[in-house]
Design an enzyme around this catalytic site. Structure first.
Site, short mmCIF file in Angstrom:
data_model
loop_
_atom_site.label_atom_id
_atom_site.label_comp_id
_atom_site.label_asym_id
_atom_site.label_seq_id
_atom_site.Cartn_x
_atom_site.Cartn_y
_atom_site.Cartn_z
N ASP A 48 0.83 -1.21 0.00
CA ASP A 48 0.00 0.00 0.00
C ASP A 48 0.86 1.26 0.00
O ASP A 48 0.55 2.25 -0.64
CB ASP A 48 -0.90 0.04 1.25
N ASP A 52 0.58 4.35 -2.34
CA ASP A 52 0.40 5.71 -1.81
C ASP A 52 1.42 6.66 -2.44
O ASP A 52 1.09 7.78 -2.82
CB ASP A 52 0.60 5.73 -0.29
N GLU A 132 -11.44 7.09 15.42
CA GLU A 132 -11.78 5.67 15.21
C GLU A 132 -10.56 4.94 14.67
O GLU A 132 -9.59 5.57 14.24
CB GLU A 132 -12.91 5.55 14.17
N LYS A 134 -8.86 2.59 11.77
CA LYS A 134 -9.05 2.33 10.34
C LYS A 134 -8.90 0.83 10.13
O LYS A 134 -7.79 0.29 10.13
CB LYS A 134 -8.05 3.11 9.50
N GLU A 192 -16.92 -1.89 7.65
CA GLU A 192 -15.86 -2.70 7.06
C GLU A 192 -16.05 -4.16 7.41
O GLU A 192 -16.19 -4.51 8.58
CB GLU A 192 -14.52 -2.18 7.63
N LYS A 309 -12.78 12.16 12.35
CA LYS A 309 -13.92 12.78 11.68
C LYS A 309 -14.39 13.98 12.51
O LYS A 309 -14.44 13.87 13.74
CB LYS A 309 -15.08 11.78 11.56
N LYS A 333 -2.44 7.47 8.39
CA LYS A 333 -1.81 6.18 8.05
C LYS A 333 -0.67 5.89 9.02
O LYS A 333 0.17 6.76 9.29
CB LYS A 333 -1.28 6.22 6.61
N CYS A 427 24.59 -18.92 -13.58
CA CYS A 427 23.14 -19.01 -13.41
C CYS A 427 22.77 -20.26 -12.59
O CYS A 427 23.22 -21.37 -12.93
CB CYS A 427 22.48 -19.07 -14.79
#
Ligand code: IVH
Length: 690
Positions: A48, A52, A132, A134, A192, A309, A333, A427
């Site tokens: 993520d 971002d 809250e 996440k 969620e 919020k 985050k 290799c």
């Protein structure tokens, strides 16, 4: 580690490109690709945090060059396209996403904008916030009418989601009936759906016991569990739910604050996370967030941050929203998680282009919600820069719960007799000498007959982004190569099915399925075939442009690099690489195998399209993943259909893409015109019916 880091986006991932328009196009392509993997396929490829960073770079470029911002930029969209498996649900109240704050400064800047927007001084007259957690899961909207659960829908693109009611019925913590004597006429509960860590661990134990691959992380497993066609499977997965927001409400009590709405939801019997706190100032918000950075490992579910919020609803209304997210809320985050473990070894894997990528073999460690035992180290310079040696205790991080990264050693733990790691000279797959071109960070196996390269090339050809041959994955490719049934991708179309039938694990049903999947791949667009050839630097966008401009693989094969580079969007690197590839005898031999087998070699322009849409009127609104605006129009008109700019009584279908226009959606709803998603649109183009 088959195919490690040999991504399809080689041509677009360089930050050193100076042309902002080109960089915007490259970032858009990358983000769209990763959005599709994350939202639609539940198989993210990058952490993520990396997503971002890409999004942030794109936003910054768009802010600096607003004239270059694309109308359908992924920065203006929420989530992914609805799938074809579940019926579309148009949300009465849009399901929005959240903007992110990655630092205290960004949080304070947001608080500053809120205070300014409300004409308040946060210090003197505190705004009042609700804090809250996440939850890292899948957003869902539950619609209760007269107290009964009547519909559950995913977020989709924010306007249109997928109907997952049948599957949600199997989630025990979600009540079918609300508590209380006088339930509201309508209440939409947003929240969620997630998979608790213990359930995730148990599921993986069962997978392992059955010899099946482990699931990556709880979030994607929850998403995958929700997308099951068989709701009994969803019900068996132990999913849970936290409510965090109201959608449409009719007949509820007069609520003044968000915190009161959560209390009300609790009274109605909905699960609401107890780890929530109304606070007055932004300092208290930070204290809440810091507390949970510490406590996140004590929770029985995964979180990836905190959400703050503005509490008072009148203030939320005054602040309003942008196209994508409310101004009255922001996600804080958390920094990525870190753990220590032992670096047991450093080994090298060979990708489809021969790239030799070192990777860490780790003592398994649980980090970011899953057990990690391997991590890519990218190239030799990175290993040296990280100063890591086999036997070291190393710090491992999982930025977005997907791709683990070794940060560096704990030097105080280093054994006295430890020695630096050296890149192998030969290799590991074919024993031929490895080559590191001057000035390049990467080392390559240049033996075109190297078995690891051949394996990865074939696997890549059959993969979703290319010819999408279901069932032709790593194991099948390995078995067929070992049995001498295939040597290159062309042989896929000339399999000796009798011999396949003699292999262990290939009964009639799997043979039928596999041959049907191979047959179906023959009609894939030319661009997919070009992608599947694995030509260096040629990603899906470039392949699409070549297919469109030349119309047939024969013309691409005889085109010069200059002719290719003359196409808008095809740079000299891609052109040179494609022209050199098609000049090889191997390429010519492959194309002949495709031609003999009847694989589609014709591009979109030159093909004689069936007039599947004769007399039909189809309106498209919003961005589609597989079509540009003009591409969608051409696809409709080329099949005999009409594609006007507005919805009327004569419209047969409205194709709803990401960030669709509200006026068209409303009009379609008003006139009762069916709204379809991109997958249905593709079906309609093909067959003229749904
Ligand atoms: S509020 C209008 N609250 O995070 C505001 N979202 O990155 C809508 N999420 O789409 C979202 N926990 O899926 C909200 N406590 C929480 C959340 C939360 C997780 C998810 C949600 C949202 C995504 C945004």
């Amino acid at each position: 580690m088959a195919g490690t880091s040999d991504g399809t986006n080689d041509s677009v991932d360089s930050k050193t490109q100076v042309d902002p328009a080109a960089r915007i196009a490259a970032l858009t392509e990358q983000i769209n690709y990763h959005n599709q993997r994350y939202y639609e396929q539940d198989t993210p490829e990058i952490p993520d945090a990396e997503w971002d960073a890409l999004t942030r770079e794109l936003k910054e470029l768009e802010a600096a060059h607003p004239e270059l911002a694309l109308d359908d930029s992924p920065t203006q969209r929420v989530g992914g396209a609805p799938s074809a498996t579940f019926a579309p649900v148009t949300h009465r109240v849009r399901m929005m996403s959240l903007d992110n704050a990655f630092s205290i400064e960004e949080l304070q800047a947001w608080a500053g904008r809120v205070a300014k927007g409300l004409d308040l001084d946060d210090a003197a007259a505190p705004v009042g916030y609700m804090c809250e957690l996440k939850i890292d899961g899948v957003a869902c909207s539950l619609r209760y009418e007269d107290g009964n659960l009547v519909q559950a829908a995913t977020r989709g693109n924010g306007l249109v989601g997928e109907d997952i009611t049948a599957n949600v019925h199997g989630i025990k913590v979600i009540p079918r009936k609300l508590k209380g004597k006088n339930p509201p006429a309508v209440v939409e509960v947003r929240g969620e759906i997630y998979m608790p860590l213990k359930t995730f661990a148990e599921l993986n134990e069962a997978q392992e016991a059955a010899g099946l691959p482990r699931y990556v992380n709880p979030r994607n497993t929850a998403a995958g569990s929700l997308r099951q066609k068989d709701s009994a499977i969803t019900a068996s997965r132990g999913l849970e739910f936290w409510s965090y927001q109201l959608g449409e409400v009719e007949g509820g009590p007069a609520l003044e604050s968000h915190s009161a709405s959560l209390d009300w939801l609790e009274e109605l019997g909905m699960p609401v996370n107890p780890e929530r706190r109304p606070v007055k100032t932004i300092d208290e918000v930070k204290a809440f967030s810091d507390e949970f950075i510490e406590r996140r490992h004590d929770l029985v579910y995964e979180i990836d941050g905190a959400v703050v919020k503005v509490d008072r609803l009148s203030r939320q209304r005054a602040l309003g929203s942008t196209a994508k997210a409310p101004r009255w809320a922001i996600a804080i985050k958390f920094p990525p998680e870190e753990r220590t473990t032992t670096l047991n070894d450093i080994q090298v894997s060979i990708g489809r282009t021969g790239k030799a990528t070192p990777f860490a073999v780790l003592e398994p460690v649980f980090v970011g919600g899953s057990t990690v035992s391997m991590a890519t180290l990218h190239n030799y310079d990175q290993v040296k820069a990280k100063n890591i040696r086999p036997g070291d205790t190393v710090i491992v991080r999982k930025a977005g719960d997907v791709i683990p990264e070794v940060l560096g050693p704990v030097l105080s733990d280093r054994a006295k007799n430890s020695v630096p790691w050296e890149f192998p000279t030969h290799c590991p797959a074919c024993a031929q000498e490895l080559v590191r071109p001057d000035g390049e960070p990467q080392t390559f196996c240049v033996n075109p007959l190297c078995p690891a390269q051949i394996h990865n090339r074939i696997e890549y050809f059959a993969s979703r982004g290319a010819m999408d041959i279901e069932g032709f994955g790593e194991r099948t490719v390995g078995t067929f190569l070992d049995a001498g049934l295939i040597q290159d991708v062309g042989d896929i179309y000339n399999l000796d099915w009798e011999k396949v039938g003699q292999l262990e694990g290939f009964g009639q049903i799997s043979i039928d399925n596999l041959s049907a999947a191979i047959e179906a791949s023959k009609t894939k667009p030319l661009a997919n075939l070009l992608v599947g050839l694995g030509i260096r630097h040629l990603g899906p966008a470039g392949a699409g442009l070549l297919a469109q401009a030349f119309g047939h693989i024969d013309r691409i094969m005889t085109a010069t690099a200059e002719e290719m580079a003359a196409i808008d969007g095809v740079g000299p690197t891609i052109a040179q690489s494609a022209a050199s590839y098609f000049a090889t005898e191997e390429a010519k031999a492959l194309v002949e195998k495709f031609r003999t087998a009847g694989v589609n070699l014709v591009g979109p322009e030159a093909s004689n399209l069936d007039q599947t849409l004769e007399g039909m009127v189809i309106v498209v609104t919003g961005g589609l993943d597989g079509f540009s605006r003009s591409g969608a129009a051409e696809a409709i008109k080329g099949r005999g259909g009409k594609n006007p700019g507005s919805v009327s009584k004569k419209t047969n279908y409205v194709v709803v893409g990401a960030e669709a226009g509200a006026s068209k959606v409303n009009k379609a709803e008003e006139l009762g015109i069916p709204m379809i998603n991109e997958a249905d649109f593709v079906k309609l183009l093909d067959t003229g019916e749904l």
